[in-house]
Design a protein around this motif. Sequence first.
Motif, PDB file in Angstrom:
ATOM      1  N   ALA A  20      -1.736  -6.541  -8.320  1.00 28.71           N
ATOM      2  CA  ALA A  20      -0.405  -6.050  -7.958  1.00 28.71           C
ATOM      3  C   ALA A  20       0.602  -6.303  -9.075  1.00 28.71           C
ATOM      4  O   ALA A  20       1.416  -5.425  -9.413  1.00 28.71           O
ATOM      5  CB  ALA A  20       0.063  -6.728  -6.671  1.00 28.71           C
TER       6      ALA A  20
ATOM      7  N   GLU B 126       2.756  -3.479 -11.263  1.00 26.94           N
ATOM      8  CA  GLU B 126       4.187  -3.368 -10.968  1.00 26.94           C
ATOM      9  C   GLU B 126       5.106  -3.881 -12.082  1.00 26.94           C
ATOM     10  O   GLU B 126       6.299  -3.582 -12.074  1.00 26.94           O
ATOM     11  CB  GLU B 126       4.505  -4.139  -9.678  1.00 26.94           C
ATOM     12  CG  GLU B 126       3.873  -3.548  -8.423  1.00 26.94           C
ATOM     13  CD  GLU B 126       4.599  -2.311  -7.923  1.00 26.94           C
ATOM     14  OE1 GLU B 126       5.777  -2.110  -8.279  1.00 26.94           O
ATOM     15  OE2 GLU B 126       3.971  -1.533  -7.155  1.00 26.94           O
ATOM     16  N   THR B 127       4.582  -4.645 -13.039  1.00 27.84           N
ATOM     17  CA  THR B 127       5.455  -5.224 -14.063  1.00 27.84           C
ATOM     18  C   THR B 127       6.121  -4.148 -14.916  1.00 27.84           C
ATOM     19  O   THR B 127       5.510  -3.129 -15.254  1.00 27.84           O
ATOM     20  CB  THR B 127       4.666  -6.190 -14.962  1.00 27.84           C
ATOM     21  OG1 THR B 127       5.548  -6.717 -15.975  1.00 27.84           O
ATOM     22  CG2 THR B 127       3.489  -5.516 -15.642  1.00 27.84           C
ATOM     23  N   LYS B 128       7.366  -4.401 -15.252  1.00 30.35           N
ATOM     24  CA  LYS B 128       8.116  -3.495 -16.138  1.00 30.35           C
ATOM     25  C   LYS B 128       8.134  -4.014 -17.569  1.00 30.35           C
ATOM     26  O   LYS B 128       8.235  -3.243 -18.518  1.00 30.35           O
ATOM     27  CB  LYS B 128       9.561  -3.340 -15.642  1.00 30.35           C
ATOM     28  CG  LYS B 128       9.680  -2.807 -14.217  1.00 30.35           C
ATOM     29  CD  LYS B 128       9.145  -1.394 -14.088  1.00 30.35           C
ATOM     30  CE  LYS B 128       9.466  -0.778 -12.724  1.00 30.35           C
ATOM     31  NZ  LYS B 128       8.741  -1.461 -11.623  1.00 30.35           N
TER      32      LYS B 128
ATOM     33  N   LEU C 267       7.988  -9.513  -3.919  1.00 26.57           N
ATOM     34  CA  LEU C 267       7.329  -8.234  -4.153  1.00 26.57           C
ATOM     35  C   LEU C 267       6.282  -7.996  -3.056  1.00 26.57           C
ATOM     36  O   LEU C 267       6.213  -6.928  -2.457  1.00 26.57           O
ATOM     37  CB  LEU C 267       6.676  -8.238  -5.533  1.00 26.57           C
ATOM     38  CG  LEU C 267       6.019  -6.946  -6.001  1.00 26.57           C
ATOM     39  CD1 LEU C 267       7.046  -5.829  -6.121  1.00 26.57           C
ATOM     40  CD2 LEU C 267       5.318  -7.173  -7.350  1.00 26.57           C
TER      41      LEU C 267
ATOM     42  N   LEU D 245       5.910  -3.036  -2.720  1.00 26.48           N
ATOM     43  CA  LEU D 245       4.958  -2.398  -3.618  1.00 26.48           C
ATOM     44  C   LEU D 245       5.024  -0.880  -3.477  1.00 26.48           C
ATOM     45  O   LEU D 245       5.334  -0.352  -2.410  1.00 26.48           O
ATOM     46  CB  LEU D 245       3.536  -2.866  -3.303  1.00 26.48           C
ATOM     47  CG  LEU D 245       3.247  -4.366  -3.472  1.00 26.48           C
ATOM     48  CD1 LEU D 245       1.854  -4.686  -2.954  1.00 26.48           C
ATOM     49  CD2 LEU D 245       3.388  -4.782  -4.929  1.00 26.48           C
ATOM     50  N   SER D 246       4.701  -0.183  -4.548  1.00 34.84           N
ATOM     51  CA  SER D 246       4.650   1.269  -4.490  1.00 34.84           C
ATOM     52  C   SER D 246       3.431   1.707  -3.687  1.00 34.84           C
ATOM     53  O   SER D 246       2.461   0.950  -3.510  1.00 34.84           O
ATOM     54  CB  SER D 246       4.562   1.850  -5.903  1.00 34.84           C
ATOM     55  OG  SER D 246       3.294   1.528  -6.484  1.00 34.84           O
TER      56      SER D 246
ATOM     57  N   THR E 107       0.309   1.441  -5.789  1.00 36.79           N
ATOM     58  CA  THR E 107      -0.226   0.090  -5.902  1.00 36.79           C
ATOM     59  C   THR E 107      -0.980  -0.302  -4.636  1.00 36.79           C
ATOM     60  O   THR E 107      -2.068  -0.896  -4.700  1.00 36.79           O
ATOM     61  CB  THR E 107       0.900  -0.919  -6.183  1.00 36.79           C
ATOM     62  OG1 THR E 107       1.474  -0.640  -7.464  1.00 36.79           O
ATOM     63  CG2 THR E 107       0.373  -2.353  -6.183  1.00 36.79           C
TER      64      THR E 107
END
Length: 384
Positions: free
Chosen positions: A166, A170-172, A299, A347-348, A351
Amino acid sequence: MKAKRSKWMLVTVLLLAAMLVTACGGGSEPAAGNGGQAEADGEALRIAIVTSPSGVDDGSFNQDNYNGILAFVENHGNATVNAVQETTGDVAAAVQAVADVVADYDVIVTPGFQFADISSIAKDNPEKKFILVDANPTPQDGQELFDNVYAMTFAEEESGFFAGVAAALETKTGKVAVVNGIAFPSNVNYQWGFESGVMYANKHFGTSAQVVELPSYAGTDVTNTNVGGNYVGNFADPATGKVVGNALISEGVDILFVAAGGSGMGVFTAAMEAEGIYVIGCDVDQFDDGVYSGGNVILTSVLKNMSINVERQLNAIVEGSFQGSNELLRANTDSTGFVWGDDRHQLSAETMEKLEEVYELVQAGTIVPSANFNGHSPDNFPGL
């Protein structure tokens, strides 16, 4: 004649009183093991949960175990629970805390690796029942299994793996990290599972996340081996947790997986005071712990389902089916996993789809993430 009649009346009254006391479960001694009234009806079962160093309100590990007991008590009339906290975190002190109360209870629940040595107490008190969480009992004279000890350990590396996947997705910033309490096997399992998940996502899902570690906070496991990572050194030190969290954030980390008990609250605070930083909760659904004026830093949360397994063993005691054993619980018994509810994570959808995909592979044993003592490493494990 009158005196003789009075004497017999007195004896009769005393006998009736004794019968009433026995029927109501009076007396100061806890009920015995198999065949005891407490176990026969579950109504008078006296339960203690001994925790160290944080208490049953830590919002994660200890509290989840406590919730399992509370669920049992709710369904069993006069069953009672008392929470005992040993605050130092010292292994010898933790075991002594159990020894100090063992005479007063039918069942003692001990969450944490630091309680492994209760096996000596269990051996000396065969009429008592012990539920040991996160450790197997220390062998005594070559004996590894104890009839009155149910020990449950979990494949934390599986839940850590889900957190790593995850985080990588998800990290930018491309930088993620895990913060732990003490390098007990369960915590190292979370750490290496997380690292395994990041490696898997990088290889199979096209991510390029980097796991950041602070050498000054590297952990040393129970074999005196340096396992790296970011260890607070305590499960009840939120101040140091915040220091570690801020140090990682300053390194560019934007997603922190936190497996540090009460110390993790300091990492949460660090995330709340920064911008664009998210935390992955551990052991239980910690979504509510992430709420602050600016939103929510959680998250998602990965799970180790202890409460339901503690409740199952308490039920087994009152049903007479309790058996001492050392069990390793995995995703295939719904004992590890992650939060599914749409309103309990951020989460998207993409994901979540990928997490569901890898969850099935972990359940099936196709993916076996790295753990402290399973012989695999985060960059070389089955399924990678």
